[in-house]
Design a protein around this motif. Structure first.
Motif, mmCIF file in Angstrom:
data_model
loop_
_atom_site.group_PDB
_atom_site.id
_atom_site.type_symbol
_atom_site.label_atom_id
_atom_site.label_comp_id
_atom_site.label_asym_id
_atom_site.label_seq_id
_atom_site.Cartn_x
_atom_site.Cartn_y
_atom_site.Cartn_z
ATOM 1 N N GLU A 263 18.268 -22.407 -11.067
ATOM 2 C CA GLU A 263 17.416 -21.220 -11.046
ATOM 3 C C GLU A 263 15.949 -21.608 -11.006
ATOM 4 O OE1 GLU A 263 16.135 -17.260 -11.061
ATOM 5 O OE2 GLU A 263 18.036 -18.200 -10.517
ATOM 6 N N GLN A 264 15.565 -22.643 -11.749
ATOM 7 C CA GLN A 264 14.174 -23.084 -11.747
ATOM 8 C C GLN A 264 13.775 -23.646 -10.380
ATOM 9 O OE1 GLN A 264 14.338 -25.730 -15.120
ATOM 10 N NE2 GLN A 264 13.473 -24.204 -16.507
ATOM 11 N N VAL A 265 14.674 -24.374 -9.747
ATOM 12 C CA VAL A 265 14.408 -24.873 -8.393
ATOM 13 C C VAL A 265 14.144 -23.697 -7.453
ATOM 14 C CG1 VAL A 265 15.432 -26.026 -6.394
ATOM 15 C CG2 VAL A 265 15.679 -27.033 -8.680
ATOM 16 N N HIS A 266 14.976 -22.670 -7.543
ATOM 17 C CA HIS A 266 14.808 -21.468 -6.720
ATOM 18 C C HIS A 266 13.472 -20.790 -7.022
ATOM 19 C CE1 HIS A 266 15.905 -17.901 -4.456
ATOM 20 N NE2 HIS A 266 15.649 -17.152 -5.519
ATOM 21 N N GLN A 267 13.110 -20.688 -8.300
ATOM 22 C CA GLN A 267 11.861 -20.038 -8.689
ATOM 23 C C GLN A 267 10.647 -20.815 -8.185
ATOM 24 O OE1 GLN A 267 12.788 -19.936 -12.862
ATOM 25 N NE2 GLN A 267 13.338 -17.754 -12.824
ATOM 26 N N ALA A 268 10.736 -22.136 -8.218
ATOM 27 C CA ALA A 268 9.633 -22.949 -7.710
ATOM 28 C C ALA A 268 9.429 -22.708 -6.212
ATOM 29 C CB ALA A 268 9.899 -24.430 -7.981
ATOM 30 N N LYS A 269 10.514 -22.582 -5.489
ATOM 31 C CA LYS A 269 10.406 -22.275 -4.060
ATOM 32 C C LYS A 269 9.764 -20.912 -3.844
ATOM 33 C CE LYS A 269 14.281 -24.977 -2.216
ATOM 34 N NZ LYS A 269 15.552 -24.890 -1.469
ATOM 35 N N GLU A 270 10.173 -19.938 -4.659
ATOM 36 C CA GLU A 270 9.613 -18.586 -4.537
ATOM 37 C C GLU A 270 8.111 -18.570 -4.790
ATOM 38 O OE1 GLU A 270 13.102 -15.377 -5.572
ATOM 39 O OE2 GLU A 270 11.982 -16.216 -7.265
ATOM 40 N N GLN A 271 7.626 -19.494 -5.603
ATOM 41 C CA GLN A 271 6.193 -19.565 -5.909
ATOM 42 C C GLN A 271 5.413 -20.373 -4.881
ATOM 43 O OE1 GLN A 271 4.481 -17.951 -8.349
ATOM 44 N NE2 GLN A 271 6.399 -16.894 -8.808
ATOM 45 N N GLY A 272 6.072 -20.778 -3.797
ATOM 46 C CA GLY A 272 5.360 -21.430 -2.710
ATOM 47 C C GLY A 272 5.371 -22.942 -2.723
ATOM 48 N N PHE A 273 6.234 -23.535 -3.519
ATOM 49 C CA PHE A 273 6.381 -24.988 -3.494
ATOM 50 C C PHE A 273 7.492 -25.334 -2.493
ATOM 51 C CE2 PHE A 273 4.499 -24.164 -7.662
ATOM 52 C CZ PHE A 273 3.462 -25.086 -7.677
ATOM 53 N N ASP A 274 7.111 -25.926 -1.373
ATOM 54 C CA ASP A 274 8.062 -26.183 -0.288
ATOM 55 C C ASP A 274 8.927 -27.413 -0.539
ATOM 56 O OD1 ASP A 274 6.996 -24.029 1.180
ATOM 57 O OD2 ASP A 274 5.398 -25.319 1.964
ATOM 58 N N HIS A 275 8.378 -28.359 -1.288
ATOM 59 C CA HIS A 275 9.095 -29.605 -1.555
ATOM 60 C C HIS A 275 9.298 -29.742 -3.061
ATOM 61 C CE1 HIS A 275 8.203 -30.420 2.590
ATOM 62 N NE2 HIS A 275 6.900 -30.449 2.351
ATOM 63 N N ILE A 276 10.545 -29.713 -3.482
ATOM 64 C CA ILE A 276 10.908 -29.785 -4.896
ATOM 65 C C ILE A 276 11.489 -31.171 -5.166
ATOM 66 C CG2 ILE A 276 12.198 -28.713 -6.757
ATOM 67 C CD1 ILE A 276 10.194 -26.845 -5.302
ATOM 68 N N LEU A 277 10.913 -31.877 -6.123
ATOM 69 C CA LEU A 277 11.302 -33.262 -6.377
ATOM 70 C C LEU A 277 12.031 -33.389 -7.710
ATOM 71 C CD1 LEU A 277 8.026 -35.090 -5.274
ATOM 72 C CD2 LEU A 277 9.792 -34.015 -3.870
#
Length: 316
Positions: A263-277
């Motif tokens: 869920e946090q990975v999804h939320q980070a994407k929603e906030q405009g972070f294109d690359h999640i590490l």
């Protein structure tokens, strides 16, 4: 000494030309990306936190240039190459990156990803668990017993440092923040036993012209153990800090300690972070925007080669 000899033999066995050539062929054929997660590059300063020696780092970069196409998160999808693709991803934003890593990278004309912590930039302090590991490696025994943390300080210093770091870095914010303040009140009284420091805003702006800058959370808490409100606020604080304080558009978010929920990975994407590490010691693809990274440190070139080729991770 016996264990060291066994490790040396094992790394030598696992880095034969035939084995690495076979892995390289599969990396290219399967179109996967190797992301190595590095931290400190510095001479041995007595800390229990392992750093990569500058001379070994120089040798490593020279080797990686020959075996891989080193790229960035921003451009790896658009590169055509016959080599496997590799990204070097640094976390925490240590000052030694400026002092020791950047000259090597400039020499070899290599660009990397560096993920910084706004709290550390503003205070000049690295994560408190790292300061703690510095202290444990260098302070006399009588001072170790005064550390305001319930840990056993007897035994091998590196093991003590590892356990002390583990004891605090996964705490929820309500516990972590007061514990951090208590530890800093103690540790900062003994600067002679500390060695890590953080990059400044000026440092970051200077390297941002060459290297790719991302966020490593706002104050380096393990997110899997935080409430949703804390995490969402962290994402917003990172975006605001990069925009207002660094005048940079940040689209990379590196989860501290690789600790994250789906869920946090999804939320980070929603906030405009294109690359999640994350971490996880697995290979990545370009499809999801989520990248597993191989934690990386080494004492010899054979060990560095072995870890550069993903240890024994499956190539799928």
């Amino acid at each position: 000494m016996k264990n060291d000899s066994l490790k040396t033999l094992a790394f030598r066995t696992l880095t034969t030309t035939a084995r690495l050539r076979a892995r390289k062929k599969r990396l290219v054929g399967n179109k996967v990306i190797t992301v190595l997660n590095l931290h400190r590059v510095s001479p041995n300063n007595g800390s229990t936190y392992n750093a990569l020696a500058p001379a070994l780092f120089d040798e490593l970069i020279n080797y990686l240039k020959k075996e891989f196409h080193i790229c960035l998160f921003a451009d790896f999808e658009h590169i055509e190459t016959t080599k496997p693709k590799l990204i070097l991803s640094f976390d925490d934003g240590y000052k030694d990156f400026i002092d020791y890593a950047v000259p090597v990278l400039d020499k070899h004309k290599v660009r990397v990803n560096q993920n910084v912590i706004p709290y550390s930039v503003e205070t000049g302090l690295p994560p408190v668990n790292v300061l703690l590991q510095d202290f444990i490696g260098k302070a006399p025994n009588e001072l170790l017993k005064k550390i305001p943390l319930e840990i056993d300080t007897d035994g091998d210093r590196h093991e003590v440092g590892r356990k002390a770091s583990f004891a605090i870095k996964y705490l929820p914010a309500a516990q972590f923040i007061p514990q951090r303040e208590m530890l800093l009140d103690f540790l900062l009284n003994y600067p002679e036993f500390l060695c890590a420091s953080a990059m400044t805003k000026k440092d970051i702006l200077e390297i941002s012209a060459v290297h790719e800058i991302g966020a490593h959370s706002y104050e380096h808490l393990s997110m899997e153990n935080q409430y949703e409100a804390y995490f969402l606020e962290d994402l917003k604080r990172c975006k605001t800090y990069f925009s207002e304080e660094l005048s940079l558009d940040c689209n990379i978010y590196a989860f501290p300690n690789g600790s994250a929920t789906q869920e946090q990975v999804h939320q980070a994407k929603e906030q405009g972070f294109d690359h999640i590490l994350l971490v996880g010691n697995k290979y990545s693809t370009s499809r999801s925007g989520v990248f597993n990274r191989f934690t990386f440190d080494a004492h010899t070139m054979d060990e560095a080669k072995y870890k550069s080729f993903g240890r024994r991770a499956l190539i799928t």
